[in-house]
Design a protein around this motif. Structure first.
Motif, PDB file in Angstrom:
ATOM      1  N   SER A  36       3.697   6.180   9.208  1.00  0.00           N
ATOM      2  CA  SER A  36       2.449   6.711   9.761  1.00  0.00           C
ATOM      3  C   SER A  36       1.959   7.906   8.968  1.00  0.00           C
ATOM      4  O   SER A  36       0.767   8.016   8.634  1.00  0.00           O
ATOM      5  CB  SER A  36       2.662   7.106  11.225  1.00  0.00           C
ATOM      6  N   TYR A  37       2.877   8.811   8.645  1.00  0.00           N
ATOM      7  CA  TYR A  37       2.474  10.009   7.908  1.00  0.00           C
ATOM      8  C   TYR A  37       2.125   9.686   6.458  1.00  0.00           C
ATOM      9  O   TYR A  37       1.186  10.254   5.899  1.00  0.00           O
ATOM     10  CB  TYR A  37       3.587  11.056   7.978  1.00  0.00           C
ATOM     11  N   ARG A  38       2.871   8.769   5.860  1.00  0.00           N
ATOM     12  CA  ARG A  38       2.566   8.395   4.483  1.00  0.00           C
ATOM     13  C   ARG A  38       1.170   7.776   4.396  1.00  0.00           C
ATOM     14  O   ARG A  38       0.426   8.025   3.438  1.00  0.00           O
ATOM     15  CB  ARG A  38       3.620   7.419   3.953  1.00  0.00           C
ATOM     16  N   ARG A  39       0.802   6.990   5.390  1.00  0.00           N
ATOM     17  CA  ARG A  39      -0.485   6.296   5.361  1.00  0.00           C
ATOM     18  C   ARG A  39      -1.648   7.293   5.329  1.00  0.00           C
ATOM     19  O   ARG A  39      -2.606   7.120   4.565  1.00  0.00           O
ATOM     20  CB  ARG A  39      -0.604   5.379   6.586  1.00  0.00           C
ATOM     21  N   VAL A  40      -1.588   8.340   6.143  1.00  0.00           N
ATOM     22  CA  VAL A  40      -2.719   9.279   6.181  1.00  0.00           C
ATOM     23  C   VAL A  40      -2.684  10.251   5.001  1.00  0.00           C
ATOM     24  O   VAL A  40      -3.734  10.673   4.501  1.00  0.00           O
ATOM     25  CB  VAL A  40      -2.750  10.053   7.516  1.00  0.00           C
ATOM     26  N   LEU A  41      -1.494  10.601   4.543  1.00  0.00           N
ATOM     27  CA  LEU A  41      -1.396  11.573   3.451  1.00  0.00           C
ATOM     28  C   LEU A  41      -1.659  10.967   2.077  1.00  0.00           C
ATOM     29  O   LEU A  41      -1.841  11.701   1.100  1.00  0.00           O
ATOM     30  CB  LEU A  41      -0.019  12.236   3.463  1.00  0.00           C
TER      31      LEU A  41
END
Length: 390
Positions: A4-9
């Motif tokens: 989830s965090y990789r997707r937005v960052l």
């Protein structure tokens, strides 16, 4: 969770503006304390130091919403760059006024100018996330990132400014805060590709898009009540540590509280929620209220650490839900203004909470002061129930 965090960052430009936004808002937790340390060291009066710091914080709370409205009308780069410049000059003159022993009125005025000009980076970063991402779940994850960043700011900022002021010079902490703000803000403004478009309002176009006050007002009350809770809890915890003969444990106890919030914020951003943010605000505010009740009955430093760690788990999810609901209901052309209202409510509640807790501590002791936190949590829970149900 990592996915989830990789997707937005990995969205173009998001990591850069989030990182520079983190640096730019370090002064939020540094300047107020830095002013107290500087003025008290120069004048020998904590009363004067607290007054100058209060002028800074009150001006910041009073003008944050106006700055948010200007950002929506004129764009982030124009307003934030100007605000950062004014902030830097005013802070430099404030330090000079204290070191050169100018009339104390000058210090009050310069502190107010600096506080009013402090760039509203937190609101602008969240508005930028809302512009850069289209999926509501991704926005939720992004807001969790910023909640964790806020916790890091409030954990690290006071430590940095205190160490610099005591081990080196009282001016050093303020200098670092000002440099971080000015350079971070200019670096943030330079990233024009992710900047939301301005929404200038022309009189010929009629009225501005209406603010959904039925949602915004209860959320602002929730934010102000949480700010009161935070201010009271910090003062009460310091006093509690002193009463237990363990003053040095005050910092670690508050760090455990922040750690609980940080962990909960990270988990909140990784979850795909089936219920909307209004539900999370209602439950989160109630959880904050419930978490404050046991503090009145604790008489052990170690048990207090456990209770604060668990209680901290309710902080970030509630704040993330509050800002997510703001993002979903406030018109795009007034989003930064809406975010600033929430941030102002949160900041404005801290000083009254700390003051009320101090009065109760003087009269009844630290344990009784935690009842101020309980009362503030109850107000937040009741205000959250007033949110529209649709």
């Amino acid at each position: 969770m990592v996915t989830s965090y990789r997707r937005v960052l990995t969205e173009p430009g998001t990591l850069r503006f989030s990182a520079t936004g983190l640096v730019a808002r370090l002064p939020i937790s540094m300047v107020g304390l830095g002013i107290v340390l500087l003025v008290s060291a120069s004048t020998g009066s904590y009363g004067v130091a607290g007054g100058v710091s209060a002028a800074y914080m009150l001006a910041n709370a009073g003008l944050a919403i106006l700055q948010g409205r200007l950002v929506d009308n004129l764009g982030q780069a124009r307003v934030l760059a100007t605000a950062a410049g004014v902030f830097g000059v005013a802070m430099a003159l404030l330090v000079l006024s204290v070191e050169a022993d100018w009339p104390i009125l000058a210090s009050y005025l310069l502190a107010a100018v600096a506080g009013g000009a402090l760039p509203q980076i937190g609101s602008c970063v969240r508005a930028r996330w809302s512009h850069a991402l289209s999926d509501p779940g991704d926005v939720q994850t992004a807001y969790a990132i910023e909640a964790v960043a806020d916790e890091a700011v409030f954990m690290l900022g006071p430590i940095i400014v205190t160490v610099l002021a005591t081990a080196w010079d009282p001016v050093a902490g303020i200098v670092v805060a000002v440099v971080a703000c000015v350079l971070g803000t200019f670096a943030f403004c330079a990233q024009r590709s992710t900047e939301p478009p301005a929404h200038p309002h022309h009189r010929s176009a009629g009225r501005r898009a209406p603010m959904p006050w039925a949602t915004v007002v209860p959320l602002a009350v929730v934010s102000a009540a949480l700010g009161t809770l935070f201010g009271a809890a910090e003062v009460a915890t310091v006093a509690f540590s002193g009463e237990q003969g363990a003053t040095t444990y005050a910092g670690p106890l508050l760090a455990l509280w922040a750690l609980g919030s940080l962990v909960a914020g990270a988990l909140t951003g990784a979850v795909t929620w089936r219920r909307g943010p209004a539900i999370r605000v209602r439950w989160g505010a109630f959880a904050m209220f419930a978490a404050m009740v046991p503090l009145h009955f604790v008489d052990s430093v170690w048990l207090m650490g456990v209770v604060l760690l668990v209680g901290g788990l309710a902080i970030a999810p509630t704040l993330i839900g509050t800002l997510s609901l703001t993002e979903q209901t406030v018109p795009a052309g007034r989003l930064t203004e809406g975010m600033a209202i929430m941030q102002t409510g949160l900041v404005a509640g801290v000083a009254p909470g700390a003051t009320l807790a101090g009065i109760v501590i003087d009269a009844q002791g630290a344990s009784a002061a935690y009842l101020v936190c309980v009362a503030a949590g109850l107000v937040a829970a009741l205000a959250a129930q007033a949110l529209p149900r649709h």
